[in-house]
Design an enzyme around this catalytic site. Structure first.
Site, PDB file in Angstrom:
ATOM      1  N   ASN A 107      -0.613  11.552   1.504  1.00 32.64           N
ATOM      2  CA  ASN A 107       0.041  10.408   0.866  1.00 32.64           C
ATOM      3  C   ASN A 107       0.157  10.640  -0.634  1.00 32.64           C
ATOM      4  O   ASN A 107      -0.643  11.364  -1.209  1.00 32.64           O
ATOM      5  CB  ASN A 107      -0.799   9.138   1.096  1.00 32.64           C
ATOM      6  CG  ASN A 107      -0.608   8.567   2.484  1.00 32.64           C
ATOM      7  OD1 ASN A 107       0.501   8.475   2.974  1.00 32.64           O
ATOM      8  ND2 ASN A 107      -1.708   8.195   3.122  1.00 32.64           N
ATOM      9  N   ASP A 149     -13.832   5.623   3.486  1.00 35.65           N
ATOM     10  CA  ASP A 149     -12.616   5.531   4.292  1.00 35.65           C
ATOM     11  C   ASP A 149     -11.860   6.852   4.337  1.00 35.65           C
ATOM     12  O   ASP A 149     -11.275   7.201   5.359  1.00 35.65           O
ATOM     13  CB  ASP A 149     -11.708   4.424   3.776  1.00 35.65           C
ATOM     14  CG  ASP A 149     -10.497   4.214   4.669  1.00 35.65           C
ATOM     15  OD1 ASP A 149     -10.678   4.059   5.888  1.00 35.65           O
ATOM     16  OD2 ASP A 149      -9.367   4.226   4.153  1.00 35.65           O
ATOM     17  N   ASP A 150     -11.859   7.606   3.233  1.00 37.55           N
ATOM     18  CA  ASP A 150     -11.134   8.882   3.205  1.00 37.55           C
ATOM     19  C   ASP A 150     -11.739   9.881   4.185  1.00 37.55           C
ATOM     20  O   ASP A 150     -11.026  10.708   4.746  1.00 37.55           O
ATOM     21  CB  ASP A 150     -11.161   9.470   1.800  1.00 37.55           C
ATOM     22  CG  ASP A 150     -10.542   8.523   0.786  1.00 37.55           C
ATOM     23  OD1 ASP A 150      -9.368   8.163   0.955  1.00 37.55           O
ATOM     24  OD2 ASP A 150     -11.249   8.126  -0.152  1.00 37.55           O
ATOM     25  N   TYR A 195       0.847  -1.196   0.000  1.00 39.21           N
ATOM     26  CA  TYR A 195       0.000   0.000   0.000  1.00 39.21           C
ATOM     27  C   TYR A 195       0.883   1.246   0.000  1.00 39.21           C
ATOM     28  O   TYR A 195       1.889   1.281  -0.676  1.00 39.21           O
ATOM     29  CB  TYR A 195      -0.999  -0.051   1.160  1.00 39.21           C
ATOM     30  CG  TYR A 195      -2.225   0.766   0.817  1.00 39.21           C
ATOM     31  CD1 TYR A 195      -3.030   0.388  -0.257  1.00 39.21           C
ATOM     32  CD2 TYR A 195      -2.539   1.921   1.507  1.00 39.21           C
ATOM     33  CE1 TYR A 195      -4.126   1.150  -0.628  1.00 39.21           C
ATOM     34  CE2 TYR A 195      -3.635   2.686   1.143  1.00 39.21           C
ATOM     35  CZ  TYR A 195      -4.420   2.297   0.076  1.00 39.21           C
ATOM     36  OH  TYR A 195      -5.488   3.066  -0.299  1.00 39.21           O
ATOM     37  N   ARG A 216      -9.459  10.641  -7.576  1.00 39.93           N
ATOM     38  CA  ARG A 216      -8.583  11.328  -6.632  1.00 39.93           C
ATOM     39  C   ARG A 216      -7.748  10.284  -5.899  1.00 39.93           C
ATOM     40  O   ARG A 216      -7.991   9.973  -4.745  1.00 39.93           O
ATOM     41  CB  ARG A 216      -9.412  12.154  -5.650  1.00 39.93           C
ATOM     42  CG  ARG A 216      -8.634  13.225  -4.904  1.00 39.93           C
ATOM     43  CD  ARG A 216      -8.882  13.181  -3.416  1.00 39.93           C
ATOM     44  NE  ARG A 216      -8.392  11.946  -2.825  1.00 39.93           N
ATOM     45  CZ  ARG A 216      -8.512  11.620  -1.551  1.00 39.93           C
ATOM     46  NH1 ARG A 216      -9.154  12.406  -0.723  1.00 39.93           N
ATOM     47  NH2 ARG A 216      -8.044  10.478  -1.073  1.00 39.93           N
ATOM     48  N   LYS A 273      -6.178  -2.156  -0.719  1.00 38.57           N
ATOM     49  CA  LYS A 273      -6.982  -2.055   0.510  1.00 38.57           C
ATOM     50  C   LYS A 273      -7.496  -3.420   0.943  1.00 38.57           C
ATOM     51  O   LYS A 273      -7.480  -3.761   2.134  1.00 38.57           O
ATOM     52  CB  LYS A 273      -8.167  -1.111   0.274  1.00 38.57           C
ATOM     53  CG  LYS A 273      -7.806   0.355   0.262  1.00 38.57           C
ATOM     54  CD  LYS A 273      -7.739   0.925   1.671  1.00 38.57           C
ATOM     55  CE  LYS A 273      -7.463   2.421   1.638  1.00 38.57           C
ATOM     56  NZ  LYS A 273      -7.461   3.045   2.953  1.00 38.57           N
ATOM     57  N   GLU A 317     -13.792   4.687  -1.838  1.00 35.95           N
ATOM     58  CA  GLU A 317     -12.376   5.015  -1.676  1.00 35.95           C
ATOM     59  C   GLU A 317     -11.901   5.928  -2.797  1.00 35.95           C
ATOM     60  O   GLU A 317     -12.131   5.672  -3.985  1.00 35.95           O
ATOM     61  CB  GLU A 317     -11.553   3.715  -1.697  1.00 35.95           C
ATOM     62  CG  GLU A 317     -10.093   3.897  -1.384  1.00 35.95           C
ATOM     63  CD  GLU A 317      -9.838   4.180   0.079  1.00 35.95           C
ATOM     64  OE1 GLU A 317      -8.823   4.854   0.364  1.00 35.95           O
ATOM     65  OE2 GLU A 317     -10.616   3.737   0.932  1.00 35.95           O
ATOM     66  N   ASP A 318     -11.223   7.009  -2.424  1.00 38.24           N
ATOM     67  CA  ASP A 318     -10.537   7.900  -3.366  1.00 38.24           C
ATOM     68  C   ASP A 318     -11.448   8.493  -4.441  1.00 38.24           C
ATOM     69  O   ASP A 318     -11.105   8.541  -5.621  1.00 38.24           O
ATOM     70  CB  ASP A 318      -9.340   7.176  -4.006  1.00 38.24           C
ATOM     71  CG  ASP A 318      -8.159   7.089  -3.048  1.00 38.24           C
ATOM     72  OD1 ASP A 318      -8.264   7.611  -1.931  1.00 38.24           O
ATOM     73  OD2 ASP A 318      -7.125   6.493  -3.410  1.00 38.24           O
TER      74      ASP A 318
END
Length: 542
Positions: free
Chosen positions: A403, A264-265, A99, A152, A170, A241-242
């Site tokens: 990140n 999660d973000d 990851y 993103r 993930k 996610e993202d």
């Protein structure tokens, strides 16, 4: 409509090509006879422990992290259990490969390092057919989906279909860190085009080569996906996610009260950051309810953290208004204030009745004890910023959470050096320990992997109908409580990653307890909840 799961035992070459069942040279003499493997394997029988020595040695011979990533994905594709045991037993070394930060480079190069199809892709051309397409997935009992639209990816922007590396990564952490069986996990990419012209012009790009779908056409496609998976996989938990911030918030609000899902973000990052803040109070001696916290960045991660911290402050006795008044936001245009007309809806509640000012002036005005960066803009925590925080606080708390590593607001070494070793530092990607004036300072890694696997395990174990905000508060408290005095003495506000399966089990137990308390659980409550959850955890040993 759905094909039955094939329960026939593969034999011979078919067995060796089955990543879930393959043991390679570990098949015993009896198994080789029973499953038609005689002559298909070298003579010597090796234990899984010896196999681990071999693959770890081969991994260490690779010259770069991206080559190590490719090697590990190939191992996952041929011997799933060996991959997961390797990852579990070497989590501190290998998580940065599987990851962040290496997964960022893997996504950027995804089309060029592509070896083997993994995951499930949905395009605008699949509209009206998604439910039927899901029957093509080989597993019927899917409990966990991680889905992205690739817009993103970390701090790297719109990577389109290359973003599939994120759900794959993930879900490998769900299995390694919390024991979710890999066969119950499904990576999904909503390939709705990309605004990244360089990708559309790349002859090797794997995705739809068209501008990104937007508006009602986009929303209706996501609706069809969400509705279809509820029908085909009725026990599934969806992790978003993202997604770009506006979509991240709108989709979470659209589904959170009627579908078992979370982002999660927004929510996982919030629980991770809250845990770090709670643990930092044990170092600084400042009561949590007295904190003033400043955020650099006003996207989904920062505002998600703020919302959960506000909830925690209210539980600590503050009113909603007083709790919100402890939280300050600065974005690329300066302090977030009420007279600005460029604020997104999710940040408006945090706009202050104050004059417009820049970042450093805002620090002087707010006098924060905690500074949290979630910008994706490297180097924004400058020497002047760190020194200003150090003038205000004996032990300034600075979290550079962006990140991958290349996007961090500052490095651990910079934070320690510019504050004379006084900063309590955490980052989103790992930084090595720093020797400073005879002491080794260990920066904490604010990795969401401390949180989301345990939350997923707890929700799945009790079959919760939805994921509540209280579950994230509970996860944050469990994680904060797992930080030992030894960790704190070294400056770390997170425990070693080596403890992550135990932490995930503790979080899962707390989440399931909350689900039963809130009448969200659909499974009967076992007498020993923790033991029952532990029994569910995947063990890759053979």
């Amino acid at each position: 409509m759905h094909a039955k799961t094939n329960t026939r035992q593969p034999v011979g070459r078919e067995l060796l090509d089955n990543a879930e069942l393959n043991k390679g040279t570990a098949f015993t003499a009896q198994e080789r006879e029973q499953y038609g493997l005689r002559g298909l394997l070298p003579a010597t029988i090796f234990t899984q422990e010896v196999q681990l020595v071999r693959v770890l040695g081969n991994l260490h011979r690779k010259d770069s992290d991206i080559e190590r990533y490719i090697f590990l994905m190939a191992l996952l594709g041929r011997n799933e259990r060996l991959f997961y045991r390797l990852l579990i037993e070497n989590i501190e070394e290998l998580m940065p490969i599987v990851y962040t930060p290496t997964v960022g480079q893997a996504c950027q190069e995804f089309a060029h390092i592509f070896r083997q199809p993994r995951g499930f892709y949905i395009t605008p051309g699949d509209r009206g057919h998604i439910e039927g397409m899901l029957a093509n997935w080989p597993e019927r009992d899917v409990r966990l989906i991680v889905v992205t639209d690739g817009q993103r990816i970390l701090g790297l922007g719109d990577l389109g279909a290359n973003g599939m590396g994120i759900p794959i990564g993930k879900l490998s952490l769900y299995s390694a860190c919390a024991g979710i069986p890999p066969r119950q996990c499904m990576p999904v990419l909503l390939d709705v085009g990309t605004g990244n012209e360089s990708l559309r012009d790349d002859p090797l790009y794997l995705g739809v080569k068209q501008p990104r779908l937007t508006g009602e056409a986009y929303t209706s496609l996501v609706d069809e996906f969400v509705d279809a998976v509820q029908k085909v996989f009725p026990r599934v938990l969806i992790q978003f996610e993202d997604f770009l911030t506006p979509n991240a918030y709108s989709l979470l609000q659209r589904y959170r009260d009627r579908v078992r899902c979370f982002n999660d973000d927004i929510q996982g990052t919030a629980a991770m950051a809250l845990a770090g803040v709670l643990a930092s109070c044990r170092i600084t001696g400042t009561p949590f309810s007295d904190l003033r916290i400043m955020f650099l960045g006003a996207g989904s991660a920062a505002t998600g953290i703020a919302e959960l911290i506000q909830a925690a402050l209210q539980e600590a006795g503050l009113s909603g208004e007083a709790a919100r008044d402890r939280l300050w936001f600065v974005d690329q245009s300066g302090l977030v204030v009420a007279d600005r007309d460029d604020l997104a809806p999710h940040i408006v509640p945090y706009a202050r009745n104050a004059p417009r000012t820049d970042f450093e002036a805002a620090i002087r005005m707010a006098q924060p004890q905690v500074l949290i960066g979630a910008t994706g803009a490297p180097g924004t925590f400058t020497e002047d910023v760190v020194k200003r925080m150090s003038e205000i606080n004996e032990r300034p708390v600075i979290f550079a959470l962006s990140n991958p590593t290349s996007r961090a607001e500052c490095t651990a070494e910079q934070a320690y050096r510019w504050s004379d070793g006084r900063t309590v530092f955490a980052s989103g990607s790992p930084f090595p320990g720093v020797d400073y004036q005879g002491h080794t300072l260990r920066p904490g890694q604010g990795n969401n992997a401390y949180v989301f696997p345990g939350i997923g395990l707890g929700v799945i174990a009790c079959n919760a109908s939805r994921v509540s905000e209280d579950m994230f508060l509970d996860a944050a408290r469990v994680l904060a409580d797992s930080v030992s005095a030894t960790d704190l003495e070294s400056g770390a506000v997170y425990p070693p990653l080596a403890q992550i399966r135990t932490i995930s089990l503790d979080i899962a137990t707390a989440v399931a307890e909350r689900a039963y308390e809130q009448n969200l659980a659909r499974e009967p409550r076992p007498k020993d909840l923790r033991a029952a959850i532990e029994e569910l955890m995947y063990d890759p040993t053979y």
